[in-house]
Design a protein around this motif. Structure first.
Motif, PDB file in Angstrom:
ATOM      1  N   LEU A  43      52.282 -30.549 -77.145  1.00  0.00           N
ATOM      2  CA  LEU A  43      51.289 -29.527 -77.451  1.00  0.00           C
ATOM      3  C   LEU A  43      51.968 -28.164 -77.470  1.00  0.00           C
ATOM      4  O   LEU A  43      52.949 -27.942 -76.759  1.00  0.00           O
ATOM      5  CB  LEU A  43      50.175 -29.497 -76.395  1.00  0.00           C
ATOM      6  N   ASP A  44      51.418 -27.247 -78.274  1.00  0.00           N
ATOM      7  CA  ASP A  44      51.936 -25.887 -78.282  1.00  0.00           C
ATOM      8  C   ASP A  44      50.796 -24.917 -78.567  1.00  0.00           C
ATOM      9  O   ASP A  44      49.897 -25.226 -79.359  1.00  0.00           O
ATOM     10  CB  ASP A  44      53.026 -25.728 -79.337  1.00  0.00           C
ATOM     11  N   PRO A  45      50.820 -23.748 -77.912  1.00  0.00           N
ATOM     12  CA  PRO A  45      49.740 -22.774 -78.134  1.00  0.00           C
ATOM     13  C   PRO A  45      49.830 -22.062 -79.473  1.00  0.00           C
ATOM     14  O   PRO A  45      48.874 -21.399 -79.887  1.00  0.00           O
ATOM     15  CB  PRO A  45      49.921 -21.789 -76.974  1.00  0.00           C
ATOM     16  N   SER A  46      50.961 -22.190 -80.169  1.00  0.00           N
ATOM     17  CA  SER A  46      51.146 -21.527 -81.458  1.00  0.00           C
ATOM     18  C   SER A  46      51.280 -22.558 -82.573  1.00  0.00           C
ATOM     19  O   SER A  46      51.820 -23.650 -82.354  1.00  0.00           O
ATOM     20  CB  SER A  46      52.401 -20.645 -81.439  1.00  0.00           C
ATOM     21  N   PRO A  47      50.804 -22.247 -83.777  1.00  0.00           N
ATOM     22  CA  PRO A  47      50.996 -23.161 -84.905  1.00  0.00           C
ATOM     23  C   PRO A  47      52.479 -23.394 -85.164  1.00  0.00           C
ATOM     24  O   PRO A  47      53.308 -22.502 -84.956  1.00  0.00           O
ATOM     25  CB  PRO A  47      50.336 -22.421 -86.077  1.00  0.00           C
ATOM     26  N   GLN A  48      52.802 -24.599 -85.611  1.00  0.00           N
ATOM     27  CA  GLN A  48      54.175 -24.961 -85.940  1.00  0.00           C
ATOM     28  C   GLN A  48      54.316 -25.128 -87.451  1.00  0.00           C
ATOM     29  O   GLN A  48      53.327 -25.288 -88.170  1.00  0.00           O
ATOM     30  CB  GLN A  48      54.557 -26.267 -85.240  1.00  0.00           C
ATOM     31  N   GLY A  49      55.533 -25.121 -87.919  1.00  0.00           N
ATOM     32  CA  GLY A  49      55.778 -25.311 -89.340  1.00  0.00           C
ATOM     33  C   GLY A  49      55.591 -26.761 -89.756  1.00  0.00           C
ATOM     34  O   GLY A  49      55.493 -27.671 -88.925  1.00  0.00           O
ATOM     35  N   GLU A  50      55.563 -26.981 -91.080  1.00  0.00           N
ATOM     36  CA  GLU A  50      55.372 -28.324 -91.615  1.00  0.00           C
ATOM     37  C   GLU A  50      56.501 -29.271 -91.235  1.00  0.00           C
ATOM     38  O   GLU A  50      56.365 -30.486 -91.326  1.00  0.00           O
ATOM     39  CB  GLU A  50      55.229 -28.262 -93.133  1.00  0.00           C
ATOM     40  N   GLN A  51      57.642 -28.708 -90.784  1.00  0.00           N
ATOM     41  CA  GLN A  51      58.753 -29.577 -90.391  1.00  0.00           C
ATOM     42  C   GLN A  51      58.379 -30.456 -89.207  1.00  0.00           C
ATOM     43  O   GLN A  51      59.028 -31.477 -88.948  1.00  0.00           O
ATOM     44  CB  GLN A  51      60.009 -28.749 -90.046  1.00  0.00           C
ATOM     45  N   LEU A  52      57.331 -30.093 -88.481  1.00  0.00           N
ATOM     46  CA  LEU A  52      56.896 -30.919 -87.349  1.00  0.00           C
ATOM     47  C   LEU A  52      56.544 -32.327 -87.804  1.00  0.00           C
ATOM     48  O   LEU A  52      56.801 -33.301 -87.092  1.00  0.00           O
ATOM     49  CB  LEU A  52      55.696 -30.270 -86.661  1.00  0.00           C
ATOM     50  N   ARG A  53      55.979 -32.444 -89.002  1.00  0.00           N
ATOM     51  CA  ARG A  53      55.582 -33.767 -89.495  1.00  0.00           C
ATOM     52  C   ARG A  53      56.787 -34.679 -89.713  1.00  0.00           C
ATOM     53  O   ARG A  53      56.669 -35.904 -89.630  1.00  0.00           O
ATOM     54  CB  ARG A  53      54.814 -33.637 -90.804  1.00  0.00           C
ATOM     55  N   SER A  54      57.950 -34.085 -89.977  1.00  0.00           N
ATOM     56  CA  SER A  54      59.139 -34.902 -90.250  1.00  0.00           C
ATOM     57  C   SER A  54      59.604 -35.671 -89.021  1.00  0.00           C
ATOM     58  O   SER A  54      60.409 -36.602 -89.139  1.00  0.00           O
ATOM     59  CB  SER A  54      60.281 -34.010 -90.765  1.00  0.00           C
ATOM     60  N   HIS A  55      59.095 -35.292 -87.846  1.00  0.00           N
ATOM     61  CA  HIS A  55      59.530 -35.956 -86.613  1.00  0.00           C
ATOM     62  C   HIS A  55      58.678 -37.182 -86.278  1.00  0.00           C
ATOM     63  O   HIS A  55      58.937 -37.840 -85.265  1.00  0.00           O
ATOM     64  CB  HIS A  55      59.470 -34.973 -85.435  1.00  0.00           C
ATOM     65  N   GLU A  56      57.698 -37.496 -87.107  1.00  0.00           N
ATOM     66  CA  GLU A  56      56.825 -38.631 -86.783  1.00  0.00           C
ATOM     67  C   GLU A  56      57.579 -39.950 -86.632  1.00  0.00           C
ATOM     68  O   GLU A  56      57.318 -40.704 -85.690  1.00  0.00           O
ATOM     69  CB  GLU A  56      55.713 -38.776 -87.824  1.00  0.00           C
TER      70      GLU A  56
END
Length: 344
Positions: free
Chosen positions: A144-157
């Motif tokens: 979880l994070d209090p700030s929005p993350q970039g779309e690169q987060l999806r690449s870690h699925e």
């Protein structure tokens, strides 16, 4: 692979390094070891405010291992499963990796999880289920994070799914090993039995609680203790003699052992006080067991008061036992008052 003794050996890993760290990772010998290594690795490789591994115990989400730099969360905290983002996200696979919860209409959990999200100020979510081989949900691996993350987060699925699957395998092995240890302990405790009833005695019970508490801290396997007090032992002793009282206690022990599951431990603490340790039951199931135990004793002509308390990471198991003891005495007082009111 099994050893010649039939016991599954500890899971080990080759010395690998975490992101940005050239120190070798220690061999994995238990589920909590694996959780600590995975959350520490993810905290560096996929920076989020918190990475944690949780256990779903049938009612609550219990935090087992936490790598947190934002929320102040600690192992042992729990919250109702219905109020967690993990419940919503695990029910909606397309939302398991959501860089910006506010920008994704499909990620809106609605209902109770909204309050949880606002309380914890969660803007980005990444989570995967931890499951047994039969698909049974053990818990979750979540960031979880209090700030929005970039779309690169999806690449870690794919990485998260791999790690979640590996944790599920290690959890199942550790639970299997724990079950074998309980069976071995049951055999060893044959020397720690109460002479009158053949049940575990107080020394064996105290030793068992220490071991179960350590296991609960690692795996958060749900369970509870029951405290049983035989109401009318003094009446039997005074009216029919102590031999009859001893037989009354032996009869009570037989009924409790017959009513309990094979995996439950029934102990006599002394006098007319008995206790049971039950693993793998939710709070409603424990309440049902307490009612069935009381009904079985009553059907055998034995009046008893029964108290209960569930395992929890917050207090020690000694405090859990004290809660069950207090619950039992509260019921005992109510039963005395009820009998006094009816003149019985």
């Amino acid at each position: 692979m099994r050893s010649r003794s039939g016991v599954t050996p500890p899971v080990t890993t080759s010395p690998v390094t975490a992101a940005g760290d050239d120190r070798p990772v220690e061999p994995v010998t238990s589920f909590d070891d694996a959780c600590q290594q995975v959350t520490a690795y993810l905290k560096q490789a996929v920076p989020m405010g918190i990475w944690f591994v949780s256990r779903y115990d049938g009612e609550n989400q219990v935090y087992l291992t936490v790598a947190d730099s934002v929320y102040g969360a600690e192992p042992g905290i729990s919250m109702p499963w219905s109020q967690t983002l993990c419940r919503h996200m695990l029910d909606h696979p397309t939302s398991r990796i959501t860089p910006d919860l506010d920008a994704d209409p499909h990620a809106d959990p609605g209902g109770e999880p909204v309050a949880m999200r606002e309380s914890y100020q969660v803007s980005a979510y990444a989570g995967v289920p931890i499951q047994h081989h039969d698909g049974h949900l053990f818990g979750s691996l979540c960031g979880l994070d209090p700030s929005p993350q970039g779309e690169q987060l999806r690449s870690h699925e794919p990485l998260l799914r791999l790690l979640g699957g590996l944790l599920g395998c290690v959890a199942e092995l550790d639970l299997h090993r724990t079950d074998l240890q309980r069976r071995l302990l049951s055999t060893q405790m044959e020397s720690e039995t109460d002479e009158l009833t053949g049940l575990t005695n107080r020394r064996g019970w105290d030793r068992l609680l220490v071991l179960e508490e350590e296991r609960y801290r690692r795996l958060a396997e749900p369970g509870a203790v029951l405290y049983v007090d035989i109401d009318d032992l003094k009446v039997v002793n005074d009216s029919a003699g102590h031999s009859a009282g001893d037989e009354h206690l032996r009869h009570a022990a037989t009924v409790m052992r017959r009513t309990a599951r094979r995996t439950d431990v029934v102990a006599r603490l002394g006098g007319d006080e008995f206790c049971l340790l039950m693993v793998g039951l939710t709070t409603p199931q424990v309440a049902d067991v307490a009612l069935r135990m009381q009904a079985a004793l009553a059907a055998a002509g034995i009046h008893a008061s029964v108290g209960q308390a569930a395992f929890t990471c917050a207090p020690t198991f000694a405090e859990v036992c004290a809660q069950a003891d207090q619950d039992m005495y509260a019921q005992k007082t109510q039963r005395k008052q009820a009998r006094g009111a009816t003149g019985r």
